[in-house]
Design a protein around this motif. Structure first.
Motif, mmCIF file in Angstrom:
data_model
loop_
_atom_site.group_PDB
_atom_site.id
_atom_site.type_symbol
_atom_site.label_atom_id
_atom_site.label_comp_id
_atom_site.label_asym_id
_atom_site.label_seq_id
_atom_site.Cartn_x
_atom_site.Cartn_y
_atom_site.Cartn_z
ATOM 1 N N GLU A 182 0.818 -1.209 0.000
ATOM 2 C CA GLU A 182 0.000 0.000 0.000
ATOM 3 C C GLU A 182 0.857 1.267 0.000
ATOM 4 O O GLU A 182 0.582 2.217 -0.718
ATOM 5 N N ASN A 183 1.918 1.279 0.811
ATOM 6 C CA ASN A 183 2.781 2.453 0.854
ATOM 7 C C ASN A 183 3.448 2.704 -0.490
ATOM 8 O O ASN A 183 3.572 3.847 -0.940
ATOM 9 N N CYS A 184 3.885 1.630 -1.128
ATOM 10 C CA CYS A 184 4.566 1.770 -2.411
ATOM 11 C C CYS A 184 3.621 2.297 -3.483
ATOM 12 O O CYS A 184 3.936 3.244 -4.198
ATOM 13 N N GLU B 255 0.852 3.883 -3.092
ATOM 14 C CA GLU B 255 0.420 5.230 -2.751
ATOM 15 C C GLU B 255 1.442 6.259 -3.224
ATOM 16 O O GLU B 255 1.092 7.304 -3.761
ATOM 17 N N MET B 256 2.715 5.950 -3.039
ATOM 18 C CA MET B 256 3.760 6.869 -3.482
ATOM 19 C C MET B 256 3.759 7.000 -5.004
ATOM 20 O O MET B 256 3.900 8.090 -5.554
ATOM 21 N N ARG C 176 1.278 6.718 -6.900
ATOM 22 C CA ARG C 176 0.082 7.441 -7.352
ATOM 23 C C ARG C 176 0.289 8.943 -7.368
ATOM 24 O O ARG C 176 -0.523 9.684 -7.912
ATOM 25 N N GLU C 177 1.334 9.405 -6.735
ATOM 26 C CA GLU C 177 1.598 10.845 -6.638
ATOM 27 C C GLU C 177 2.920 11.185 -7.322
ATOM 28 O O GLU C 177 3.872 11.639 -6.691
ATOM 29 N N ARG D 278 2.630 -0.732 -12.750
ATOM 30 C CA ARG D 278 2.155 0.555 -12.221
ATOM 31 C C ARG D 278 3.176 1.659 -12.469
ATOM 32 O O ARG D 278 2.830 2.768 -12.876
#
Length: 262
Positions: free
Chosen positions: A26-28, A30-31, A33-34, A58
């Motif tokens: 999730e952390n990866c 999420e990063m 995605r921005e 991704r």
């Protein structure tokens, strides 16, 4: 922050590369995605093999250059999808088959090219016995460690296109549950008079003083490609990606045919 991730991190930081390390799916994601917040030059994926495709896909979708540890993905269809997307996005997709940069294999490759001119290639044996480790258990042994030697075999085939490969006995013997460590590659040749000679090298031989290790050489190759214009970079990276695809296809055969001959 796993075993190979820490090795890559150490080598990158020694080069002066500023790294942002992310642990956990999730952390990866999420990063990634921005992309506007984190201006990356590249993303390195050193997660368990079964998740390589998701992270690499991704990152490519977001226009990142990507370095993926071996195997490139857990299926040949996923490998083909990543290569196709990298071409479309004109991004660097680099797969970490570090054994091709192993100084031991570089010595073997040189001997192989010399000796193949002096006799007929009869057989090649790849042996890779590793002691038990909890790492890599999310995929088959063929995908975890067999891919190393499948990829090296493909490189040897490229070095000797004139060989009648259907007449060569190629054997792969790998285990990740061995009681001892043993890794080597051995080629047998036959002279015109019928006598035989060998070309053999330990893949776990210690480094010679001052010799760069496989990861450092691999990073040299990666950064060299990263510095090229996109179209030239694409041409240069395709042979390695083809070998990576070959390795995964071989691993699929081993994984789906349990009684296939080694």
């Amino acid at each position: 922050s796993g075993h190979i991730g820490k090795i890559h991190l150490r080598h990158l930081e020694n080069r002066g590369v500023k790294c942002v390390c992310v642990d956990g799916r999730e952390n990866c994601l999420e990063m990634l995605r921005e992309p506007g917040i984190f201006a990356f030059d590249f993303v390195l994926v050193a997660t368990p093999a079964s998740s390589h495709f998701e992270y690499a896909m991704r990152a490519l979708e977001l226009g990142q250059n990507v370095f993926v540890e071996k195997p490139l993905a857990a299926s040949s269809s996923d490998v083909e999808s990543l290569v196709s997307l990298a071409k479309k996005k004109e991004r660097l997709l680099f797969v970490g088959h570090s054994e091709r940069f192993n100084p031991s294999f570089e010595r073997f490759r040189k001997m192989f090219c010399e000796k193949i001119l002096r006799g007929t290639l009869k057989s090649i044996d790849f042996v890779r016995h590793n002691r038990f480790s909890v790492r890599g258990r999310d995929v088959s042994a063929a995908l975890d460690i067999g891919v190393h030697d499948f990829e090296l075999f493909d490189e040897l085939k490229r070095l000797a296109p004139g060989v009648s490969w259907k007449d060569v006995a190629v054997n792969f013997d790998f285990s990740r549950d061995s009681v001892f460590e043993e890794r080597f590659v051995c080629a047998k040749f036959e002279r015109k008079d019928g006598s035989e000679f060998l070309c053999k090298e330990r893949m776990d031989a210690p480094l010679v003083l001052g010799e760069a290790d496989a990861i450092e050489k691999e990073h040299d190759e990666f950064f060299g490609l990263l510095a090229l214009p996109p179209k030239e970079r694409l041409e240069r990276m395709l042979p390695a990606l083809e070998s990576a695809l070959f390795a995964v296809k071989m691993a699929e055969d081993y994984s789906t045919i349990p009684k296939s001959a080694k």
